[in-house]
Design an enzyme around this catalytic site. Structure first.
Site, PDB file in Angstrom:
ATOM      1  CE  LYS A   7       0.307   4.078 -12.036  1.00  0.00           C
ATOM      2  NZ  LYS A   7       0.128   2.719 -11.662  1.00  0.00           N
TER       3      LYS A   7
ATOM      4  CG  LEU B 277      -1.865  -1.183   1.344  1.00  0.00           C
ATOM      5  CD1 LEU B 277      -2.734  -1.045   2.599  1.00  0.00           C
ATOM      6  CD2 LEU B 277      -2.739  -1.322   0.105  1.00  0.00           C
TER       7      LEU B 277
ATOM      8  NE  ARG C  93       4.224  -4.840 -11.589  1.00  0.00           N
ATOM      9  CZ  ARG C  93       2.930  -5.065 -11.819  1.00  0.00           C
ATOM     10  NH1 ARG C  93       2.111  -4.053 -11.988  1.00  0.00           N
ATOM     11  NH2 ARG C  93       2.460  -6.294 -11.877  1.00  0.00           N
TER      12      ARG C  93
ATOM     13  CD  GLN D 278      -4.573  -8.277 -11.258  1.00  0.00           C
ATOM     14  OE1 GLN D 278      -5.636  -8.565 -10.718  1.00  0.00           O
ATOM     15  NE2 GLN D 278      -4.060  -7.072 -11.198  1.00  0.00           N
TER      16      GLN D 278
ATOM     17  CG  HIS E  60      -2.965   1.207  -2.588  1.00  0.00           C
ATOM     18  ND1 HIS E  60      -1.601   1.053  -2.615  1.00  0.00           N
ATOM     19  CD2 HIS E  60      -3.435   0.475  -3.627  1.00  0.00           C
ATOM     20  CE1 HIS E  60      -1.248   0.255  -3.614  1.00  0.00           C
ATOM     21  NE2 HIS E  60      -2.350  -0.105  -4.251  1.00  0.00           N
TER      22      HIS E  60
HETATM   23  P1  AMP Z   1      -3.250  -2.248  -7.080  1.00  0.00           P
HETATM   24  O1  AMP Z   1      -2.894  -2.606  -5.695  1.00  0.00           O
HETATM   25  O2  AMP Z   1      -2.093  -1.832  -7.919  1.00  0.00           O
HETATM   26  O3  AMP Z   1      -4.138  -3.259  -7.742  1.00  0.00           O
HETATM   27  O4  AMP Z   1      -4.127  -0.929  -6.966  1.00  0.00           O
HETATM   28  C1  AMP Z   1      -5.295  -0.898  -6.182  1.00  0.00           C
HETATM   29  C2  AMP Z   1      -6.056   0.353  -6.497  1.00  0.00           C
HETATM   30  O5  AMP Z   1      -5.256   1.486  -6.207  1.00  0.00           O
HETATM   31  C3  AMP Z   1      -6.443   0.455  -7.990  1.00  0.00           C
HETATM   32  O6  AMP Z   1      -7.760   0.954  -8.085  1.00  0.00           O
HETATM   33  C4  AMP Z   1      -5.440   1.433  -8.514  1.00  0.00           C
HETATM   34  O7  AMP Z   1      -5.922   2.158  -9.632  1.00  0.00           O
HETATM   35  C5  AMP Z   1      -5.266   2.343  -7.323  1.00  0.00           C
HETATM   36  N1  AMP Z   1      -4.014   3.084  -7.428  1.00  0.00           N
HETATM   37  C6  AMP Z   1      -2.773   2.573  -7.648  1.00  0.00           C
HETATM   38  N2  AMP Z   1      -1.866   3.562  -7.742  1.00  0.00           N
HETATM   39  C7  AMP Z   1      -2.550   4.727  -7.590  1.00  0.00           C
HETATM   40  C8  AMP Z   1      -2.184   6.111  -7.586  1.00  0.00           C
HETATM   41  N3  AMP Z   1      -0.936   6.497  -7.775  1.00  0.00           N
HETATM   42  N4  AMP Z   1      -3.167   7.014  -7.403  1.00  0.00           N
HETATM   43  C9  AMP Z   1      -4.449   6.632  -7.218  1.00  0.00           C
HETATM   44  N5  AMP Z   1      -4.848   5.359  -7.206  1.00  0.00           N
HETATM   45  C10 AMP Z   1      -3.929   4.420  -7.385  1.00  0.00           C
END
Ligand code: AMP
Length: 411
Positions: free
Chosen positions: A184, A49, A222, A77, A53
Site C-alpha cells: 500500500k 491496527l 486514516r 514523519q 497490518h
Molecule cells: P502504518 O501503521 O500506517 O505505519 O502501517 C504499518 C504497515 O502496515 C506499513 O508497512 C504499511 O504499508 C502497512 N499497511 C498499511 N495499510 C495497509 C494495507 N491496506 N494493506 C497492506 N499493508 C498495509
C-alpha cells in the site's frame, strides 16, 4: 541464521506476547531468541491496527518463529500541520486484535507466534534532541535521496526522513531477520529497501500485498476520518488507476495516453460532486498520478511491457460541507481533510481484467475480448446481488494486481 525455518527448530510456542516499552528489555528478549535459534520477523506499525497490518503479522508468523510488532506513532514523519495529535491510538483494541491472532497461531503449528509488542516512548526513541517536524530542524536523521523527495515526498517534505530515521532506529534495536512492509505504501518500501542496502543492515525486507475493502478501497488507519459521504467517493482513486490498467491492456504505452485515463475518471467524479448540493457532495483535490519505473521509481515516458510500471496516486478528500443532523461524518466530525494513496502494478498479466470504471466513477462489466461498445453499466442496476458479487470481484482483482508485485526486483 536466515535458513532456520519454523519447522526446523522445535521450541514450545509462547502462548501470549509480552508488551515491552524499554529498549534494554527488548534487546534482552532479542538476545534470548538468538540464543534459542529462533528467528524474528518484525512488523513496524503506528497502531490503529486493521486487516492490512494483521496480514503482515500473519505473513511474518508464517516465515519466522517469533513475531515482534512495534506500535509507535513516530512524530518526525508528521509534517508541522499534519494530524500527529489526533492520529488514532486505540491501544486496548490493538492488543485485543493481536491477542486474537495469538489464539489463531496457537491453533496452527506451522505458524510462529507474536511474542513481543514493542511500544517505546518518544524520549527513549529520540534520546538527545526533541523530535522535530521542521524541514531544517536539528537532530540525527537518515535521508535517502532522491527517492524521498519525489511523489509522496514532494507533498510531505519531512515524511520519508522521519520514516527512514525511525525504521533505522527500530531495526538497530530489534535486529530482525526479516522486516515486513505493505505494498500500500509502495514508495516507503523503496526507501526502506534502499536504506537497508546502502547502510548494510542485516535484515531482509518483505512486502505484503495491499489489503482492501470489498469495494476496493485500500485499508488505512486514516479511513476512520472519512465518514459515509466521503467514504462513498473515496474509491475514485482505485477506479482511476484501474482505468489506466484498462488502457494499458489496450496497447497504450505512452505516459500521456495512460495517465489521461486516470485524470478522466478523477475529473468526471470531481465534476459530478461539484454539481451536487453542499449537503450531499464529497469533494476532493487531486495530488498526483504517477507512472514510475519499477526499478527506480523514476517517472516513465513510455512503459516497456516486459518490465511494467508502478502506477500510483494520491487524493485529498476535503472536509465535509454542510454536515446533516445524524450524518455519519467519521472521526473528527468530517472537519479535517483526509489524504488517500494507492497504487497498482501495471503489467500485461494484471491488465487482463474484467471490470473497468465508467468515467462517472461507477463500475462496468467487461469481458476481456469485448470492445467498449459492449460495456454494460452496473451503476444503476437493480440486481444488487450481482453488484455485490462484482464489488467482491473487484477487490479480488485488486488483490491479484498486488500479487503481481512478486516479480519486482528484490522480492
Ligand atoms: P502504518 O501503521 O500506517 O505505519 O502501517 C504499518 C504497515 O502496515 C506499513 O508497512 C504499511 O504499508 C502497512 N499497511 C498499511 N495499510 C495497509 C494495507 N491496506 N494493506 C497492506 N499493508 C498495509
Amino acid at each position: 541464521m536466515r535458513n532456520i525455518s519454523p519447522t526446523h527448530v522445535k521450541a514450545p510456542k509462547p502462548k501470549l506476547y509480552q508488551v515491552c516499552r524499554q529498549i534494554p528489555k527488548l534487546r534482552e528478549l532479542r538476545r534470548q531468541a538468538l540464543l534459542e535459534r529462533q528467528t524474528v520477523g518484525f512488523v513496524p506499525t503506528m497502531g490503529a491496527l486493521h486487516e492490512g497490518h494483521l496480514a503482515l503479522v500473519r505473513q511474518a508468523a508464517r516465515e519466522n518463529h517469533r513475531v515482534y510488532v512495534s506500535i509507535y506513532v513516530n512524530p518526525t514523519q508528521f509534517g508541522v500541520n499534519e494530524d500527529l495529535a489526533s492520529y488514532p491510538r486505540p491501544w486496548g483494541k490493538d492488543l485485543d486484535k493481536l491477542s486474537a491472532l495469538c489464539e489463531e497461531f496457537n491453533q496452527d503449528e506451522r505458524m510462529g507466534q507474536i511474542t513481543t509488542i514493542f511500544a517505546p516512548k518518544t524520549r527513549d526513541m529520540y534520546p538527545n534532541l526533541p523530535p522535530t517536524s521542521e524541514v531544517d530542524g536539528k537532530g540525527s536523521f537518515v535521508t535517502i535521496t532522491p527517492l524521498s523527495s519525489i511523489l509522496e515526498g514532494a507533498s510531505r517534505p519531512v515524511f520519508f526522513r522521519g520514516v527512514a530515521t525511525v525504521v533505522m532506529k527500530l531495526l538497530n534495536i530489534v535486529q530482525p531477520e526479516k522486516v515486513y512492509f505493505g505494498q500500500k505504501d509502495v514508495q516507503q518500501t523503496y526507501v526502506v529497501r534502499r536504506m537497508i542496502e546502502d547502510f548494510h543492515l542485516d535484515t531482509q525486507i518483505r512486502v505484503g500485498p495491499t489489503v482492501r475493502e470489498s469495494d476496493g478501497l485500500a485499508l488505512s488507519s486514516r479511513n476512520v476520518y472519512l465518514g459515509a459521504r466521503r467514504r462513498a467517493v473515496a474509491t475514485v482513486l482505485l477506479k482511476a488507476l484501474v482505468n489506466v490498467q484498462y488502457a494499458f491492456g489496450h496497447d497504450k504505452r505512452r505516459r500521456e495516453d495512460l495517465l489521461v485515463a486516470a485524470y478522466q475518471v478523477a475529473a468526471n467524479v470531481q465534476d459530478r460532486e461539484r454539481n451536487l448540493l453542499p449537503a450531499e457532495r464529497a469533494r476532493f483535490d487531486l495530488d498526483y498520478f504517477s507512472l514510475a519505473d519499477p526499478k527506480t521509481m523514476e517517472e516513465l515516458e513510455v512503459v516497456n511491457p516486459a518490465e511494467g510500471a508502478i502506477l500510483s496516486g494520491a487524493i485529498k478528500m476535503l472536509p465535509i460541507e454542510d454536515p446533516q443532523e445524524g450524518e455519519d461524518t467519521g472521526l473528527g466530525g468530517g472537519t479535517t481533510a483526509v489524504r488517500l494513496i494507492d497504487n497498482i502494478k501495471l503489467d500485461l498479466l494484471s491488465s487482463r481484467h474484467h471490470l473497468i470504471p465508467e468515467l462517472d466513477g461507477s463500475w462496468s462489466g467487461l469481458t476481456p475480448q469485448a470492445g467498449p461498445g459492449r460495456i454494460r453499466k452496473i451503476g444503476n442496476s437493480k440486481d444488487l446481488d450481482r453488484n455485490a458479487r462484482k464489488r467482491t470481484y473487484l477487490a479480488q482483482r485488486a488483490a491479484d494486481l498486488d500479487r503481481g508485485e512478486a516479480g519486482f526486483p528484490g522480492e
